[in-house]
Design an enzyme around this catalytic site. Structure first.
Site, short mmCIF file in Angstrom:
data_model
loop_
_atom_site.label_atom_id
_atom_site.label_comp_id
_atom_site.label_asym_id
_atom_site.label_seq_id
_atom_site.Cartn_x
_atom_site.Cartn_y
_atom_site.Cartn_z
N ARG A 5 0.84 -1.19 0.00
CA ARG A 5 0.00 0.00 0.00
C ARG A 5 0.88 1.25 0.00
O ARG A 5 1.92 1.30 0.68
CB ARG A 5 -0.91 0.03 1.23
CG ARG A 5 -2.16 -0.80 1.06
CD ARG A 5 -3.11 -0.20 0.01
NE ARG A 5 -4.33 -0.96 -0.13
CZ ARG A 5 -4.52 -1.96 -1.00
NH1 ARG A 5 -3.55 -2.33 -1.82
NH2 ARG A 5 -5.70 -2.57 -1.06
N HIS B 218 -0.62 0.73 -9.68
CA HIS B 218 -1.38 -0.16 -8.79
C HIS B 218 -2.02 -1.33 -9.57
O HIS B 218 -3.23 -1.51 -9.55
CB HIS B 218 -2.46 0.63 -8.03
CG HIS B 218 -2.96 -0.08 -6.81
ND1 HIS B 218 -3.27 0.56 -5.64
CD2 HIS B 218 -3.21 -1.40 -6.56
CE1 HIS B 218 -3.70 -0.32 -4.74
NE2 HIS B 218 -3.67 -1.52 -5.29
P1 NDP Z 1 -2.01 -10.81 4.91
O1 NDP Z 1 -2.93 -10.25 5.94
O2 NDP Z 1 -2.08 -12.26 4.61
O3 NDP Z 1 -0.50 -10.46 5.28
C1 NDP Z 1 -0.12 -9.28 5.89
C2 NDP Z 1 1.21 -9.50 6.54
O4 NDP Z 1 1.67 -8.28 7.12
C3 NDP Z 1 1.15 -10.52 7.68
O5 NDP Z 1 2.30 -11.34 7.63
C4 NDP Z 1 1.20 -9.66 8.94
O6 NDP Z 1 1.79 -10.31 10.05
C5 NDP Z 1 2.07 -8.53 8.46
N1 NDP Z 1 1.88 -7.30 9.23
C6 NDP Z 1 0.80 -6.50 9.29
N2 NDP Z 1 1.02 -5.47 10.11
C7 NDP Z 1 2.27 -5.63 10.59
C8 NDP Z 1 3.08 -4.88 11.50
N3 NDP Z 1 2.64 -3.76 12.07
N4 NDP Z 1 4.31 -5.37 11.78
C9 NDP Z 1 4.76 -6.51 11.23
N5 NDP Z 1 4.05 -7.25 10.34
C10 NDP Z 1 2.82 -6.80 10.04
O7 NDP Z 1 -2.27 -9.95 3.59
P2 NDP Z 1 -1.92 -10.33 2.08
O8 NDP Z 1 -0.58 -10.93 2.04
O9 NDP Z 1 -3.04 -11.08 1.48
O10 NDP Z 1 -1.92 -8.88 1.42
C11 NDP Z 1 -0.98 -7.90 1.84
C12 NDP Z 1 -1.35 -6.54 1.27
O11 NDP Z 1 -1.04 -6.47 -0.12
C13 NDP Z 1 -2.83 -6.18 1.31
O12 NDP Z 1 -3.18 -5.69 2.59
C14 NDP Z 1 -2.93 -5.09 0.26
O13 NDP Z 1 -2.74 -3.84 0.87
C15 NDP Z 1 -1.77 -5.38 -0.68
N6 NDP Z 1 -2.20 -5.76 -2.03
C16 NDP Z 1 -1.77 -5.00 -3.10
C17 NDP Z 1 -2.13 -5.33 -4.38
C18 NDP Z 1 -1.63 -4.56 -5.55
O14 NDP Z 1 -2.08 -4.81 -6.69
N7 NDP Z 1 -0.69 -3.66 -5.38
C19 NDP Z 1 -3.00 -6.48 -4.65
C20 NDP Z 1 -3.37 -7.23 -3.47
C21 NDP Z 1 -2.98 -6.86 -2.21
P3 NDP Z 1 1.09 -11.63 10.70
O15 NDP Z 1 1.23 -12.71 9.64
O16 NDP Z 1 1.90 -11.94 11.88
O17 NDP Z 1 -0.34 -11.26 10.97
C1 OXD Z 2 -6.07 -5.38 -3.34
C2 OXD Z 2 -5.58 -4.49 -4.37
O1 OXD Z 2 -6.03 -5.04 -2.15
O2 OXD Z 2 -5.83 -4.74 -5.58
O3 OXD Z 2 -6.54 -6.49 -3.68
O4 OXD Z 2 -4.88 -3.51 -4.06
#
Ligand code: NDP
Ligand code: OXD
Length: 314
Positions: free
Chosen positions: A229, A277
């Protein structure tokens, strides 16, 4: 019982039409024109709804995000206290892995440099470290981070993940929490962020963090890839770091404000690979099917999966 699509995006009607085709028995409506009586709405399928909008439906039971990220919902102070389901979908995961792997390889194999040389008809070879000499660090080691990490590990990179909780993945070092962040950064040549945007991650990719990345790695300076993000980063600090050499290059799919302003210097910076994005543009068919499955299950009394933890915000 009706399903309302509240999609603040260019192709909203494609999504609701697709759901009508797949589930002719459902009363599918498209916000704002087809909303009808707010009391009819039991489910909302949402992308970036105006704050306060979802509080208007007194019988709402579940909110489905059409994205993996839910910051577009969590920022609403009046978000109803109902389960929010996010997307976890193999198609989306693989698309993200493609983006991450492509950009890691692009920096590792110096494609930016060779692109510039091709434009100048210049035949100049540069030394190339082996993948095994390069340390990739993935911040946000969840569904997406883990999949990318495993593929990069199999290509031979030294991979580590940083997350809130400790992970066990063969051949990948796990760092967890604030207290292990510096150790993670200190061993990272290519930093990949797949963090969600929450109050805890807001603008954490900033000058202070970049200064903790090593300058003496196999790539002679660190690279940043952010496909999570945009509000997790400071665009201005990235620019400063690129200009003063703290960062050697960056691949950015997301930005503090989107679309990125036409006048942003990031567009033309030679160290930046920029996309709008689209790292993991979701397939509407796959996601509509995913939502429909969950909705049908919920109607039968089954538990929802991939429900967001409202306290953590992701
Ligand atoms: P998940 O919830 O599966 O993974 C998020 C990870 O971030 C987890 O490992 C979590 O830790 C970690 N995390 C969150 N907050 C913290 C923190 N404060 N400190 C340390 N670790 C942290 O999400 P996804 O992998 O499915 O997706 C990740 C992000 O990718 C989405 O939230 C979205 O914003 C972005 N995205 C972007 C896209 C694009 O096209 N650019 C498309 C799809 C998604 P823990 O495992 O311990 O909970
Ligand atoms: C998502 C994205 O969060 O596309 O899936 O950014």
């Amino acid at each position: 019982m009706a399903v309302l699509f509240v999609l603040n995006r260019y192709n909203a009607s494609d999504w609701s039409d697709m759901m009508r085709d797949r589930a002719p028995d459902l009363d599918v409506r498209l916000w704002p024109d087809e909303t009808g009586n707010p009391e009819d709405i039991k489910y909302v399928v949402a992308w970036n709804p105006p704050p306060g909008e979802l509080a208007k439906y007194p019988n709402l039971k579940v909110i489905f995000s059409i994205g993996a990220g839910v910051d577009h919902l969590m920022k609403d102070p009046d978000l109803p206290a109902v389960p929010v389901v996010r997307v976890v979908d193999p198609d989306l995961t693989k698309r993200m892995t493609e983006y991450v792997v492509m950009n890691v390889l692009l920096h590792h194999r110096r494609f930016r440099l060779y692109d510039a040389q091709q434009t100048a008809n210049a035949w100049t070879e540069h030394s190339q470290p082996a993948a095994g000499e390069v340390r990739v660090g993935i911040m946000g080691f969840g569904t997406l981070g883990r999949d990318s990490g495993v593929i990069l590990r199999d290509l031979g990179f030294q991979v580590a993940g940083w997350s809130n909780s400790r992970k066990q993945v063969d051949g990948i070092e796990s760092f967890a929490g604030e207290s292990e962040l510096d150790g993670f950064l200190g061993r990272t040549d290519i930093l990949v962020s797949l963090l969600p945007h929450t109050p805890d991650t807001d603008r954490m990719l900033n000058s202070a963090l970049f200064a903790k990345l090593p300058q003496d790695g196999a790539l002679e300076g660190p690279f940043l890839i952010n496909a999570g993000r945009g509000k997790v980063q400071s665009d201005a600090d990235i620019l400063t770091a690129l200009n003063d050499g703290t960062l050697k290059g960056a691949s950015l799919d997301v930005f503090e404000e989107e679309p990125l302003a036409a006048g942003s210097p990031l567009w033309s910076h030679p160290g930046v690979v920029l996309t709008p994005h689209v790292a993991a543009e979701s397939s509407p068919i796959a996601i509509n099917d995913y939502i429909l499955d969950q909705l049908r299950g919920y109607e039968l009394g089954e538990a929802l999966s991939n429900v967001v933890n409202a306290k953590r915000g992701y």
